[in-house]
Design a protein around this motif. Structure first.
Motif, mmCIF file in Angstrom:
data_model
loop_
_atom_site.group_PDB
_atom_site.id
_atom_site.type_symbol
_atom_site.label_atom_id
_atom_site.label_comp_id
_atom_site.label_asym_id
_atom_site.label_seq_id
_atom_site.Cartn_x
_atom_site.Cartn_y
_atom_site.Cartn_z
ATOM 1 N N ASN A 86 8.253 -24.669 -22.655
ATOM 2 C CA ASN A 86 8.089 -25.642 -21.574
ATOM 3 C C ASN A 86 8.157 -27.078 -22.123
ATOM 4 O OD1 ASN A 86 6.300 -27.480 -19.810
ATOM 5 N ND2 ASN A 86 6.735 -25.714 -18.511
ATOM 6 N N PRO A 87 9.053 -27.925 -21.586
ATOM 7 C CA PRO A 87 9.170 -29.301 -22.129
ATOM 8 C C PRO A 87 7.891 -30.117 -21.951
ATOM 9 C CG PRO A 87 10.495 -29.027 -20.135
ATOM 10 C CD PRO A 87 10.027 -27.663 -20.523
ATOM 11 N N GLY A 88 7.145 -29.888 -20.844
ATOM 12 C CA GLY A 88 5.906 -30.624 -20.630
ATOM 13 C C GLY A 88 4.877 -30.307 -21.706
ATOM 14 N N SER A 89 4.732 -29.023 -22.054
ATOM 15 C CA SER A 89 3.762 -28.660 -23.080
ATOM 16 C C SER A 89 4.195 -29.152 -24.452
ATOM 17 C CB SER A 89 3.554 -27.141 -23.103
ATOM 18 O OG SER A 89 4.761 -26.489 -23.446
ATOM 19 N N PHE A 90 5.526 -29.225 -24.669
ATOM 20 C CA PHE A 90 6.031 -29.737 -25.955
ATOM 21 C C PHE A 90 5.588 -31.190 -26.155
ATOM 22 C CE2 PHE A 90 9.109 -31.751 -28.725
ATOM 23 C CZ PHE A 90 9.352 -30.805 -29.704
ATOM 24 N N PHE A 91 5.848 -32.041 -25.134
ATOM 25 C CA PHE A 91 5.505 -33.460 -25.268
ATOM 26 C C PHE A 91 4.000 -33.697 -25.175
ATOM 27 C CE2 PHE A 91 10.014 -34.043 -23.985
ATOM 28 C CZ PHE A 91 10.413 -34.764 -25.098
ATOM 29 N N ASP A 92 3.313 -32.874 -24.344
ATOM 30 C CA ASP A 92 1.860 -33.040 -24.205
ATOM 31 C C ASP A 92 1.142 -32.716 -25.520
ATOM 32 O OD1 ASP A 92 -0.511 -33.485 -22.513
ATOM 33 O OD2 ASP A 92 -0.902 -31.381 -22.983
ATOM 34 N N GLY A 93 1.592 -31.620 -26.183
ATOM 35 C CA GLY A 93 0.996 -31.264 -27.473
ATOM 36 C C GLY A 93 1.234 -32.346 -28.505
ATOM 37 N N MET A 94 2.445 -32.917 -28.490
ATOM 38 C CA MET A 94 2.775 -33.979 -29.444
ATOM 39 C C MET A 94 1.919 -35.220 -29.200
ATOM 40 S SD MET A 94 6.613 -35.284 -30.294
ATOM 41 C CE MET A 94 6.835 -36.191 -28.791
ATOM 42 N N GLN A 95 1.767 -35.584 -27.910
ATOM 43 C CA GLN A 95 1.013 -36.790 -27.559
ATOM 44 C C GLN A 95 -0.465 -36.652 -27.901
ATOM 45 O OE1 GLN A 95 1.431 -37.780 -23.437
ATOM 46 N NE2 GLN A 95 0.404 -39.753 -23.631
ATOM 47 N N ARG A 96 -1.007 -35.447 -27.723
ATOM 48 C CA ARG A 96 -2.437 -35.259 -27.963
ATOM 49 C C ARG A 96 -2.778 -35.117 -29.441
ATOM 50 N NH1 ARG A 96 -4.833 -30.561 -24.501
ATOM 51 N NH2 ARG A 96 -2.813 -29.611 -24.905
ATOM 52 N N SER A 97 -1.820 -34.636 -30.254
ATOM 53 C CA SER A 97 -2.154 -34.337 -31.654
ATOM 54 C C SER A 97 -1.825 -35.473 -32.623
ATOM 55 C CB SER A 97 -1.426 -33.073 -32.109
ATOM 56 O OG SER A 97 -0.027 -33.248 -31.971
ATOM 57 N N VAL A 98 -0.780 -36.256 -32.339
ATOM 58 C CA VAL A 98 -0.394 -37.318 -33.278
ATOM 59 C C VAL A 98 -1.274 -38.545 -33.065
ATOM 60 C CG1 VAL A 98 1.454 -38.856 -34.025
ATOM 61 C CG2 VAL A 98 1.987 -36.493 -33.359
ATOM 62 N N THR A 99 -1.947 -38.963 -34.152
ATOM 63 C CA THR A 99 -2.838 -40.135 -34.072
ATOM 64 C C THR A 99 -2.271 -41.286 -34.904
ATOM 65 O OG1 THR A 99 -4.115 -39.444 -35.995
ATOM 66 C CG2 THR A 99 -4.827 -38.601 -33.852
ATOM 67 N N ASN A 100 -2.888 -42.455 -34.746
ATOM 68 C CA ASN A 100 -2.472 -43.608 -35.547
ATOM 69 C C ASN A 100 -2.654 -43.348 -37.041
ATOM 70 O OD1 ASN A 100 -1.753 -45.104 -33.326
ATOM 71 N ND2 ASN A 100 -3.773 -46.046 -33.102
ATOM 72 N N HIS A 101 -3.680 -42.589 -37.376
ATOM 73 C CA HIS A 101 -3.923 -42.266 -38.783
ATOM 74 C C HIS A 101 -2.766 -41.442 -39.359
ATOM 75 C CE1 HIS A 101 -5.528 -39.688 -42.043
ATOM 76 N NE2 HIS A 101 -6.116 -40.813 -42.407
ATOM 77 N N ASP A 102 -2.228 -40.508 -38.582
ATOM 78 C CA ASP A 102 -1.095 -39.702 -39.055
ATOM 79 C C ASP A 102 0.129 -40.589 -39.302
ATOM 80 O OD1 ASP A 102 -2.770 -37.526 -38.606
ATOM 81 O OD2 ASP A 102 -2.061 -37.316 -36.533
ATOM 82 N N ILE A 103 0.372 -41.513 -38.377
ATOM 83 C CA ILE A 103 1.523 -42.417 -38.528
ATOM 84 C C ILE A 103 1.314 -43.336 -39.729
ATOM 85 C CG2 ILE A 103 2.819 -44.279 -37.409
ATOM 86 C CD1 ILE A 103 2.057 -42.968 -34.714
ATOM 87 N N MET A 104 0.071 -43.810 -39.910
ATOM 88 C CA MET A 104 -0.235 -44.682 -41.056
ATOM 89 C C MET A 104 -0.004 -43.947 -42.382
ATOM 90 S SD MET A 104 -2.799 -45.362 -43.497
ATOM 91 C CE MET A 104 -4.298 -44.613 -42.884
ATOM 92 N N LEU A 105 -0.381 -42.664 -42.432
ATOM 93 C CA LEU A 105 -0.198 -41.882 -43.659
ATOM 94 C C LEU A 105 1.285 -41.795 -44.028
ATOM 95 C CD1 LEU A 105 -1.291 -40.024 -45.889
ATOM 96 C CD2 LEU A 105 -1.199 -38.130 -44.260
ATOM 97 N N GLY A 106 2.124 -41.477 -43.046
ATOM 98 C CA GLY A 106 3.560 -41.398 -43.306
ATOM 99 C C GLY A 106 4.144 -42.744 -43.695
ATOM 100 N N THR A 107 3.644 -43.830 -43.083
ATOM 101 C CA THR A 107 4.164 -45.172 -43.386
ATOM 102 C C THR A 107 3.800 -45.599 -44.804
ATOM 103 O OG1 THR A 107 3.875 -45.747 -41.048
ATOM 104 C CG2 THR A 107 4.210 -47.556 -42.576
ATOM 105 N N VAL A 108 2.550 -45.370 -45.197
ATOM 106 C CA VAL A 108 2.121 -45.727 -46.560
ATOM 107 C C VAL A 108 2.945 -44.958 -47.586
ATOM 108 C CG1 VAL A 108 0.206 -45.554 -48.210
ATOM 109 C CG2 VAL A 108 -0.218 -46.376 -45.903
ATOM 110 N N LYS A 109 3.181 -43.679 -47.324
ATOM 111 C CA LYS A 109 3.985 -42.876 -48.257
ATOM 112 C C LYS A 109 5.382 -43.466 -48.405
ATOM 113 C CE LYS A 109 1.879 -38.293 -47.716
ATOM 114 N NZ LYS A 109 2.098 -36.911 -47.247
ATOM 115 N N SER A 110 5.987 -43.855 -47.298
ATOM 116 C CA SER A 110 7.367 -44.358 -47.380
ATOM 117 C C SER A 110 7.435 -45.658 -48.191
ATOM 118 C CB SER A 110 7.932 -44.569 -45.976
ATOM 119 O OG SER A 110 7.238 -45.582 -45.293
ATOM 120 N N PHE A 111 6.435 -46.547 -48.077
ATOM 121 C CA PHE A 111 6.432 -47.785 -48.875
ATOM 122 C C PHE A 111 6.265 -47.466 -50.372
ATOM 123 C CE2 PHE A 111 5.211 -50.035 -44.843
ATOM 124 C CZ PHE A 111 6.260 -50.944 -44.851
ATOM 125 N N VAL A 112 5.346 -46.555 -50.681
ATOM 126 C CA VAL A 112 5.125 -46.196 -52.093
ATOM 127 C C VAL A 112 6.373 -45.533 -52.675
ATOM 128 C CG1 VAL A 112 3.758 -44.753 -53.651
ATOM 129 C CG2 VAL A 112 2.627 -45.990 -51.800
#
Length: 263
Positions: free
Chosen positions: A181-207
């Motif tokens: 279901n496309p709604g559950s796909f995007f809903d799961g993504m929206q609820r699970s991804v946090t700013n901390h997760d994005i920050m972790l990936g960003t710091v890794k890419s700079f290093v």
């Protein structure tokens, strides 16, 4: 016999310590070169085109393939537990926190890092870098610092592209092909991804950007001082292979360390 072993071990240790010290000073000189005037903006733009724009195709296809495989394998695993609705969460978190930064860095290392090493190695053995020194031109400001800044800008942006294309690939495989279901796909993504997760990936890419330029350009810059590298074209070939291997291993090691520290 034992003395020979100890002597060889000590000699190898001295070579490693000397190499690490040389590379440490080299990194400081590259960073200092970023603040010396006049800065070469034309070289920065050329490196942005080479590292960033030139890597778009390989990043796009790697991300699409990785995302689609994640979508299929994620669906296969989650379907056993009746949890297909978590597919969006699994695909997005895996890409943003781990596979996006790491695979982007490995692709840039293979495509641009090896070229940096070969370019500087050839300039070193053909005495072009020595000629810059003779003309009182700082080789770090002139040649290497623009590469560092270009990688520092390009690699995080390529990582973002990798994440977006990878998630789109996971959506195509999971939703369009397997019927999640496309709604559950995007809903799961929206609820699970946090700013901390994005920050972790960003710091890794700079290093990872710093690691790629530091190791790959450093092996080429010091090709004449690396023990066992040989002479001429063979030495450039040898240190280029060494640079890609060392850079890739460093990316994987720092990936674990950063995850352990920041998670």
């Amino acid at each position: 016999m034992q003395l020979n072993v100890i002597s060889r071990f000590g000699s190898t240790g001295l070579v490693v310590v000397t190499d690490m010290g040389r590379m440490g000073l080299y990194l400081l000189q590259i960073i200092q070169g970023c603040f010396r005037v006049p800065f070469r903006f034309s070289e920065l733009m050329r490196q942005l085109n080479f590292i960033g724009v030139g890597s778009l195709v390989v990043i796009f296809f790697t991300a699409a393939s990785t995302g689609m495989v994640l979508g299929l394998q994620g669906y296969y695993s989650l379907h056993k537990f009746g949890a297909e609705g978590m597919l969006g969460s699994a695909v997005s978190l895996t890409l943003i926190m781990e596979l996006g930064p790491v695979l982007t860095a490995l692709m840039v290392t293979g495509r641009a890092g090896s070229a940096m090493c070969a370019e500087l190695g050839i300039m070193r053995i053909s005495e072009q870098i020595d000629a810059l020194d003779c003309m009182a031109v700082d080789p770090f400001r002139y040649l290497i610092s623009p590469k560092l800044l270009a990688a520092f800008i390009s690699v995080p942006l390529l990582t973002v592209l990798f994440d977006v294309v990878g998630i789109a690939g996971g959506y195509v495989a999971g939703v369009q092909l397997m019927g999640v279901n496309p709604g559950s796909f995007f809903d799961g993504m929206q609820r699970s991804v946090t700013n901390h997760d994005i920050m972790l990936g960003t710091v890794k890419s700079f290093v990872f950007a710093v690691l790629i330029v530091w190791i790959c350009s450093g092996r080429g810059f010091f090709v004449h001082q690396i023990k066992g590298a040989g002479f001429g074209a063979r030495s450039v070939s040898k240190v280029t292979t060494q640079a890609v291997v060392l850079s890739s291993i460093s990316v994987l090691v720092f990936d674990y360390l950063l995850t352990a520290i920041l998670i």
